[in-house]
Design a protein around this motif. Structure first.
Motif, PDB file in Angstrom:
ATOM      1  N   PRO A 261       0.793  -1.239   0.000  1.00  0.00           N
ATOM      2  CA  PRO A 261       0.000   0.000   0.000  1.00  0.00           C
ATOM      3  C   PRO A 261       0.824   1.287   0.000  1.00  0.00           C
ATOM      4  CG  PRO A 261       0.180  -0.816   2.225  1.00  0.00           C
ATOM      5  CD  PRO A 261       0.937  -1.807   1.359  1.00  0.00           C
ATOM      6  N   ASP A 262       2.147   1.195   0.191  1.00  0.00           N
ATOM      7  CA  ASP A 262       2.927   2.416   0.412  1.00  0.00           C
ATOM      8  C   ASP A 262       2.890   3.373  -0.774  1.00  0.00           C
ATOM      9  OD1 ASP A 262       3.561   1.429   2.874  1.00  0.00           O
ATOM     10  OD2 ASP A 262       5.580   0.762   2.344  1.00  0.00           O
ATOM     11  N   GLY A 263       2.777   2.840  -1.988  1.00  0.00           N
ATOM     12  CA  GLY A 263       2.773   3.687  -3.171  1.00  0.00           C
ATOM     13  C   GLY A 263       1.398   3.998  -3.717  1.00  0.00           C
ATOM     14  N   THR A 264       0.366   3.850  -2.893  1.00  0.00           N
ATOM     15  CA  THR A 264      -1.005   4.053  -3.370  1.00  0.00           C
ATOM     16  C   THR A 264      -1.210   5.424  -4.005  1.00  0.00           C
ATOM     17  OG1 THR A 264      -1.927   2.525  -1.731  1.00  0.00           O
ATOM     18  CG2 THR A 264      -3.433   4.145  -2.680  1.00  0.00           C
ATOM     19  N   ALA A 265      -0.761   6.472  -3.337  1.00  0.00           N
ATOM     20  CA  ALA A 265      -0.992   7.832  -3.859  1.00  0.00           C
ATOM     21  C   ALA A 265      -0.306   8.024  -5.202  1.00  0.00           C
ATOM     22  CB  ALA A 265      -0.494   8.870  -2.851  1.00  0.00           C
ATOM     23  N   GLU A 266       0.927   7.515  -5.310  1.00  0.00           N
ATOM     24  CA  GLU A 266       1.664   7.662  -6.563  1.00  0.00           C
ATOM     25  C   GLU A 266       1.011   6.874  -7.700  1.00  0.00           C
ATOM     26  OE1 GLU A 266       2.912   7.054  -3.624  1.00  0.00           O
ATOM     27  OE2 GLU A 266       4.800   8.138  -3.285  1.00  0.00           O
ATOM     28  N   ILE A 267       0.493   5.680  -7.385  1.00  0.00           N
ATOM     29  CA  ILE A 267      -0.215   4.890  -8.400  1.00  0.00           C
ATOM     30  C   ILE A 267      -1.471   5.624  -8.859  1.00  0.00           C
ATOM     31  CG2 ILE A 267      -1.499   2.757  -8.834  1.00  0.00           C
ATOM     32  CD1 ILE A 267       0.422   1.366  -6.863  1.00  0.00           C
ATOM     33  N   LEU A 268      -2.232   6.161  -7.912  1.00  0.00           N
ATOM     34  CA  LEU A 268      -3.469   6.860  -8.271  1.00  0.00           C
ATOM     35  C   LEU A 268      -3.196   8.088  -9.122  1.00  0.00           C
ATOM     36  CD1 LEU A 268      -5.439   6.557  -4.912  1.00  0.00           C
ATOM     37  CD2 LEU A 268      -6.056   5.500  -7.091  1.00  0.00           C
ATOM     38  N   GLU A 269      -2.061   8.737  -8.927  1.00  0.00           N
ATOM     39  CA  GLU A 269      -1.742   9.928  -9.712  1.00  0.00           C
ATOM     40  C   GLU A 269      -1.611   9.631 -11.201  1.00  0.00           C
ATOM     41  OE1 GLU A 269       1.708  11.699  -8.001  1.00  0.00           O
ATOM     42  OE2 GLU A 269       0.574  12.784  -6.468  1.00  0.00           O
ATOM     43  N   VAL A 270      -1.258   8.380 -11.534  1.00  0.00           N
ATOM     44  CA  VAL A 270      -1.190   8.022 -12.955  1.00  0.00           C
ATOM     45  C   VAL A 270      -2.399   7.187 -13.380  1.00  0.00           C
ATOM     46  CG1 VAL A 270       1.297   8.223 -13.100  1.00  0.00           C
ATOM     47  CG2 VAL A 270       0.304   6.024 -12.471  1.00  0.00           C
ATOM     48  N   LEU A 271      -2.964   6.391 -12.454  1.00  0.00           N
ATOM     49  CA  LEU A 271      -4.083   5.509 -12.804  1.00  0.00           C
ATOM     50  C   LEU A 271      -5.361   6.297 -13.071  1.00  0.00           C
ATOM     51  CD1 LEU A 271      -5.374   2.674 -13.104  1.00  0.00           C
ATOM     52  CD2 LEU A 271      -5.715   2.685 -10.604  1.00  0.00           C
ATOM     53  N   LEU A 272      -5.689   7.261 -12.220  1.00  0.00           N
ATOM     54  CA  LEU A 272      -6.954   7.984 -12.373  1.00  0.00           C
ATOM     55  C   LEU A 272      -7.016   8.789 -13.672  1.00  0.00           C
ATOM     56  CD1 LEU A 272      -7.670   9.116  -8.692  1.00  0.00           C
ATOM     57  CD2 LEU A 272      -8.743   7.241  -9.965  1.00  0.00           C
ATOM     58  N   PRO A 273      -5.971   9.535 -14.038  1.00  0.00           N
ATOM     59  CA  PRO A 273      -6.030  10.218 -15.345  1.00  0.00           C
ATOM     60  C   PRO A 273      -6.079   9.251 -16.519  1.00  0.00           C
ATOM     61  CG  PRO A 273      -4.353  11.210 -13.937  1.00  0.00           C
ATOM     62  CD  PRO A 273      -4.795   9.944 -13.250  1.00  0.00           C
ATOM     63  N   TRP A 274      -5.383   8.115 -16.401  1.00  0.00           N
ATOM     64  CA  TRP A 274      -5.405   7.122 -17.484  1.00  0.00           C
ATOM     65  C   TRP A 274      -6.809   6.554 -17.653  1.00  0.00           C
ATOM     66  CZ3 TRP A 274      -6.348   1.867 -17.975  1.00  0.00           C
ATOM     67  CH2 TRP A 274      -5.895   1.269 -19.165  1.00  0.00           C
ATOM     68  N   LEU A 275      -7.484   6.231 -16.546  1.00  0.00           N
ATOM     69  CA  LEU A 275      -8.864   5.738 -16.627  1.00  0.00           C
ATOM     70  C   LEU A 275      -9.801   6.817 -17.148  1.00  0.00           C
ATOM     71  CD1 LEU A 275      -9.183   3.637 -13.325  1.00  0.00           C
ATOM     72  CD2 LEU A 275      -9.260   2.749 -15.668  1.00  0.00           C
ATOM     73  N   ALA A 276      -9.563   8.055 -16.762  1.00  0.00           N
ATOM     74  CA  ALA A 276     -10.410   9.145 -17.268  1.00  0.00           C
ATOM     75  C   ALA A 276     -10.304   9.243 -18.785  1.00  0.00           C
ATOM     76  CB  ALA A 276     -10.002  10.460 -16.609  1.00  0.00           C
ATOM     77  N   HIS A 277      -9.099   9.071 -19.312  1.00  0.00           N
ATOM     78  CA  HIS A 277      -8.883   9.177 -20.756  1.00  0.00           C
ATOM     79  C   HIS A 277      -9.421   7.962 -21.505  1.00  0.00           C
ATOM     80  CE1 HIS A 277      -7.005  10.330 -24.514  1.00  0.00           C
ATOM     81  NE2 HIS A 277      -6.397   9.158 -24.575  1.00  0.00           N
ATOM     82  N   HIS A 278      -9.189   6.766 -20.968  1.00  0.00           N
ATOM     83  CA  HIS A 278      -9.511   5.546 -21.716  1.00  0.00           C
ATOM     84  C   HIS A 278     -10.849   4.909 -21.324  1.00  0.00           C
ATOM     85  CE1 HIS A 278      -5.688   5.314 -23.816  1.00  0.00           C
ATOM     86  NE2 HIS A 278      -5.082   5.611 -22.686  1.00  0.00           N
TER      87      HIS A 278
END
Length: 290
Positions: A261-278
């Motif tokens: 879980p330590d990198g959750t925020a960093e993952i979300l910073e790239v995952l959420l925009p990617w999901l928004a686009h695709h």
């Protein structure tokens, strides 16, 4: 506990986000498939596929799933065969079995076209799922994913780590029997012990083939590939970047293979925009993941 029965196995399933009221109830079982994409007012369907042994759906439930649901996705999480609260049959732990399980669970829930978010071994499942049924996988977000390989020993270190874990868990279980008051093992560790030492999982994975560059080149959907800076899976990430036609790679500074879980925020910073686009979910506000 929400369940579906698929391929003769009872799977533990959790859902969150728009349309979560369609969680499986009595009579929801294998054989119910859909034919149209899961898009529209209720939002796209995002399915989370976790890693092996000690892992289960909770690693996503308490990290990525709710932020993705709040962005407008219908999130589906399930424990893989033999993991968490899913039934543990003695056989059926190859990657093709896991792919068949995934689609059988989706059929039971009535979901046809989905985005997959997968971690570690779950990445091998998700990648092979996209190759086996490209019309059903709209996108892949792979976090420290196993699967890509271009040599004879691609899974040697992975299998060695699992075998060492199996020996360690078997020893600790024996120690517990000899001195029950010495230590209390967690439910997750007990499940991993039974999985590694009581099923064909290690044998099934030994015969697993990697996804080679020629197959990667045929991946038809967009792929997000997230790996840690110090990951021992870096070569898999490089293969994805080089050979998948539509691959967006990201390296998280300071991390190795374990990002959750330590990198959750960093993952979300790239995952959420990617999901928004695709996938058409809502784009996050700047800095929202943190």
């Amino acid at each position: 506990m929400p369940e579906v029965t698929a391929r003769g196995v009872r799977f533990h399933v959790q859902t969150c986000g728009p349309g979560r009221s369609e969680s499986p109830g009595p009579g929801r079982s294998e054989g119910r498939g859909g034919s149209s994409p899961d898009e529209g007012p209720a939002g796209p369907v995002v399915v989370f596929v976790h890693g092996l042994a000690i892992d289960n759906l909770s690693s996503f439930y308490y990290t990525l799933a709710w932020p993705v649901a709040e962005a407008g996705a219908r999130c589906v999480l399930y424990d893989l065969r033999g993991h968490g609260r899913t039934e543990r049959p003695p056989t059926g732990y190859s990657v093709p079995d896991a792919v068949a399980d995934l689609f059988a669970v989706l059929d039971a829930l009535g979901h046809h076209r989905v985005h997959l978010v997968a971690n570690s071994f779950g990445g091998a499942v998700a990648l092979n799922a996209a190759l086996a049924h490209p019309g059903r996988v709209a996108g892949l977000a792979l976090i420290e994913a196993y699967g890509p390989g271009d040599g004879p020993d691609w899974n040697r270190d992975f299998l060695n780590r699992l075998a060492q874990s199996a020996l360690k868990l078997e020893y600790e279980w024996t120690a517990d029997l000899l001195d029950p008051g010495e230590r209390r093992r967690s439910r997750a560790a007990a499940t991993a012990d039974a999985l590694l030492n009581g099923t064909t999982l290690l044998d099934d994975l030994t015969s697993t083939d990697p996804v080679r560059p020629a197959a990667l080149a045929s991946v038809a959907c967009p792929v997000l590939a997230i790996y840690g800076q110090h990951s021992d899976m870096a070569e898999a990430g490089r293969l994805l970047r080089r050979h998948v036609p539509d691959c967006e790679p990201h390296t998280l500074t300071g991390y190795a293979h374990i990002l959750l879980p330590d990198g959750t925020a960093e993952i979300l910073e790239v995952l959420l925009p990617w999901l928004a686009h695709h996938a058409g979910t809502r784009a996050p506000a700047a800095g929202a993941a943190r």
